[in-house]
Design a protein around this motif. Structure first.
Motif, PDB file in Angstrom:
ATOM      1  N   UNK A  79     -46.124 -53.752-111.646  1.00 24.43           N
ATOM      2  CA  UNK A  79     -46.044 -54.745-112.720  1.00 24.43           C
ATOM      3  C   UNK A  79     -47.411 -54.954-113.368  1.00 24.43           C
ATOM      4  N   UNK A  80     -48.470 -54.971-112.559  1.00 23.42           N
ATOM      5  CA  UNK A  80     -49.826 -55.126-113.103  1.00 23.42           C
ATOM      6  C   UNK A  80     -50.177 -53.957-114.016  1.00 23.42           C
ATOM      7  N   UNK A  81     -49.882 -52.728-113.564  1.00 22.51           N
ATOM      8  CA  UNK A  81     -50.190 -51.550-114.386  1.00 22.51           C
ATOM      9  C   UNK A  81     -49.395 -51.568-115.681  1.00 22.51           C
ATOM     10  N   UNK A  82     -48.162 -52.077-115.626  1.00 21.08           N
ATOM     11  CA  UNK A  82     -47.320 -52.136-116.820  1.00 21.08           C
ATOM     12  C   UNK A  82     -47.847 -53.178-117.805  1.00 21.08           C
TER      13      UNK A  82
ATOM     14  N   UNK B 272     -40.536 -55.871-131.761  1.00 15.10           N
ATOM     15  CA  UNK B 272     -41.518 -55.448-130.758  1.00 15.10           C
ATOM     16  C   UNK B 272     -42.229 -56.640-130.125  1.00 15.10           C
ATOM     17  N   UNK B 273     -42.445 -57.690-130.915  1.00 14.70           N
ATOM     18  CA  UNK B 273     -43.064 -58.886-130.360  1.00 14.70           C
ATOM     19  C   UNK B 273     -42.170 -59.505-129.290  1.00 14.70           C
ATOM     20  N   UNK B 274     -40.879 -59.623-129.577  1.00 13.02           N
ATOM     21  CA  UNK B 274     -39.943 -60.177-128.595  1.00 13.02           C
ATOM     22  C   UNK B 274     -39.878 -59.304-127.350  1.00 13.02           C
ATOM     23  N   UNK B 275     -39.853 -57.983-127.538  1.00  6.98           N
ATOM     24  CA  UNK B 275     -39.789 -57.067-126.394  1.00  6.98           C
ATOM     25  C   UNK B 275     -41.078 -57.137-125.575  1.00  6.98           C
ATOM     26  N   UNK B 276     -42.213 -57.273-126.262  1.00  3.89           N
ATOM     27  CA  UNK B 276     -43.499 -57.372-125.571  1.00  3.89           C
ATOM     28  C   UNK B 276     -43.581 -58.654-124.748  1.00  3.89           C
ATOM     29  N   UNK B 277     -43.176 -59.771-125.358  1.00  4.03           N
ATOM     30  CA  UNK B 277     -43.200 -61.053-124.641  1.00  4.03           C
ATOM     31  C   UNK B 277     -42.249 -61.016-123.454  1.00  4.03           C
TER      32      UNK B 277
ATOM     33  N   UNK C 141     -40.282 -52.348-121.361  1.00  2.67           N
ATOM     34  CA  UNK C 141     -39.309 -53.426-121.553  1.00  2.67           C
ATOM     35  C   UNK C 141     -38.169 -53.328-120.540  1.00  2.67           C
ATOM     36  N   UNK C 142     -37.725 -52.116-120.255  1.00  5.95           N
ATOM     37  CA  UNK C 142     -36.568 -51.924-119.379  1.00  5.95           C
ATOM     38  C   UNK C 142     -36.909 -52.062-117.897  1.00  5.95           C
ATOM     39  N   UNK C 143     -38.127 -51.701-117.508  1.00  5.98           N
ATOM     40  CA  UNK C 143     -38.472 -51.667-116.079  1.00  5.98           C
ATOM     41  C   UNK C 143     -38.258 -52.994-115.362  1.00  5.98           C
ATOM     42  N   UNK C 144     -38.810 -54.125-115.848  1.00  7.05           N
ATOM     43  CA  UNK C 144     -38.574 -55.378-115.127  1.00  7.05           C
ATOM     44  C   UNK C 144     -37.113 -55.794-115.116  1.00  7.05           C
ATOM     45  N   UNK C 145     -36.357 -55.434-116.157  1.00  8.15           N
ATOM     46  CA  UNK C 145     -34.926 -55.738-116.174  1.00  8.15           C
ATOM     47  C   UNK C 145     -34.221 -54.987-115.054  1.00  8.15           C
ATOM     48  N   UNK C 146     -34.547 -53.715-114.920  1.00  6.87           N
ATOM     49  CA  UNK C 146     -33.905 -52.892-113.891  1.00  6.87           C
ATOM     50  C   UNK C 146     -34.233 -53.410-112.504  1.00  6.87           C
ATOM     51  N   UNK C 147     -35.507 -53.688-112.244  1.00  2.00           N
ATOM     52  CA  UNK C 147     -35.896 -54.168-110.917  1.00  2.00           C
ATOM     53  C   UNK C 147     -35.294 -55.541-110.625  1.00  2.00           C
ATOM     54  N   UNK C 148     -35.169 -56.381-111.651  1.00  2.00           N
ATOM     55  CA  UNK C 148     -34.643 -57.729-111.434  1.00  2.00           C
ATOM     56  C   UNK C 148     -33.136 -57.720-111.198  1.00  2.00           C
TER      57      UNK C 148
ATOM     58  N   UNK D 156     -43.913 -58.970-120.671  1.00  2.00           N
ATOM     59  CA  UNK D 156     -44.908 -59.777-119.963  1.00  2.00           C
ATOM     60  C   UNK D 156     -44.236 -60.799-119.053  1.00  2.00           C
ATOM     61  N   UNK D 157     -43.252 -61.508-119.583  1.00  2.00           N
ATOM     62  CA  UNK D 157     -42.564 -62.536-118.809  1.00  2.00           C
ATOM     63  C   UNK D 157     -41.859 -61.941-117.599  1.00  2.00           C
ATOM     64  N   UNK D 158     -41.179 -60.813-117.813  1.00  2.00           N
ATOM     65  CA  UNK D 158     -40.453 -60.180-116.716  1.00  2.00           C
ATOM     66  C   UNK D 158     -41.369 -59.741-115.595  1.00  2.00           C
TER      67      UNK D 158
END
Length: 320
Positions: free
Chosen positions: A77-80, A41-46, A295-302, A49-51
């Motif tokens: 992204x801010x709300x997430x 969860x720490x890796x997914x959280x970081x 975790x998935x949202x920024x991956x999908x948008x990117x 945030x990074x994404x």
């Protein structure tokens, strides 16, 4: 909150004498997996945030992305980021600690912020669907309908709507009287888990009312998005060239994918059948919405947004 903070008389059914704090026991059923969960969860959280920070930095740096669609994406992204900040750090701390107690005010604050940012996220996804509808169905009126002032109002209303729902739910829950055990069978201050600790004749009515409010808000957003895409599909099908149809639809793919993911996991939480559920199942279902979805949202948008992906490579990867 007067019922919770002022009561000092012993409550029925246990040694719990006041509602000064609760005990979160969500991950206690996985004692041998807590360290693994913490690292995962720490890796997914970081990464979350990074994404999201990468998306915001890219939109900020690239003037070609200063359009309503990408400004809405920044707000999303801010709300997430704020939603995950309201939930995940506390969850990570509990995975490493033997003290899982949470103060009354901290529990109320977590519930307010998680509902506020969670529903703001839903409203912003709806606004983004409207943006795609205007861009594809009314391209000549796009600049007028999606003016900077209009976009700012849509974002403001999304935040206001999320705040109202967060306030209504939190005030309603923490006006209840809690009796018996103070153990919350979840890893966050979850509404349904807290309702099980409440006593009084109005608990079932309140639970039904809050359920209707949350489901109505989610379904309302979902229906508006579906309506937008119904018009979008009808318009795209009228485009004579296959290349034109593909180009028009490609601007919607990332948003549509995130909508399906967001409402798919939300429906698991809010529309699951009522009945006896094990703590393990409730915990795993909660993880999908609180950890996996952000975790998935920024991956999908990117990855699914070609213009954003090119801008990221130009802004950051080319300098490595």
């Amino acid at each position: 909150m007067s019922h919770l903070t002022s009561g000092t008389a012993p409550m029925q059914g246990g040694n719990f004498s006041s509602a000064a704090e609760f005990i979160l026991i969500g991950f206690s059923t996985f004692p041998h997996l807590q360290l693994m969960f913490f690292l995962l969860f720490l890796l997914m959280y970081l990464f979350t945030l990074l994404g999201n920070l990468l998306i915001m930095a890219t939109v900020w740096r690239e003037h070609s992305l200063h359009t309503p669609m990408y400004l809405f994406l920044c707000a999303l992204s801010i709300s997430e980021i704020l939603y995950t900040f309201a939930v995940i750090p506390r969850m990570l701390a509990d995975l490493l600690s033997t003290d899982h107690s949470i103060a009354l005010r901290a529990c109320a604050s977590q519930m307010f912020f998680s509902f506020t940012f969670g529903f703001t996220h839903s409203f912003l996804l709806t606004v983004m669907g409207y943006d795609r509808y205007v861009a594809i169905c009314h391209p000549l009126r796009y600049n007028m309908l999606m003016s900077p002032q209009g976009c700012a109002c849509l974002v403001a209303w999304s935040w206001a709507g999320g705040s109202v729902i967060g306030l209504v739910v939190t005030v309603a829950i923490f006006q209840l009287t809690f009796c018996g055990s103070n153990e919350i069978h979840h890893f966050v201050c979850h509404v349904q888990a807290l309702l099980k600790l409440a006593c009084g004749e109005n608990v079932s009515i309140l639970a039904m009312g809050l359920g209707l409010v949350c489901i109505a808000a989610l379904l309302g957003c979902c229906l508006l998005i579906l309506l937008s895409y119904a018009f979008i599909v009808a318009t795209i099908l009228k485009i004579p060239s296959a290349e034109g149809r593909h180009k028009a639809f490609s601007t919607c793919v990332s948003h549509l994918t995130v909508v399906i993911e967001h409402y798919g996991f939300a429906s698991v939480i809010y529309l699951k059948p009522k009945g006896p559920q094990s703590l393990e199942i409730d915990t795993l279902m909660g993880i999908t919405y609180t950890v996996l979805t952000p975790f998935l949202s920024p991956i999908i948008f990117s990855l699914r947004n070609k213009e954003l992906k090119i801008a990221m490579k130009k802004s950051f990867l080319s300098k490595l």
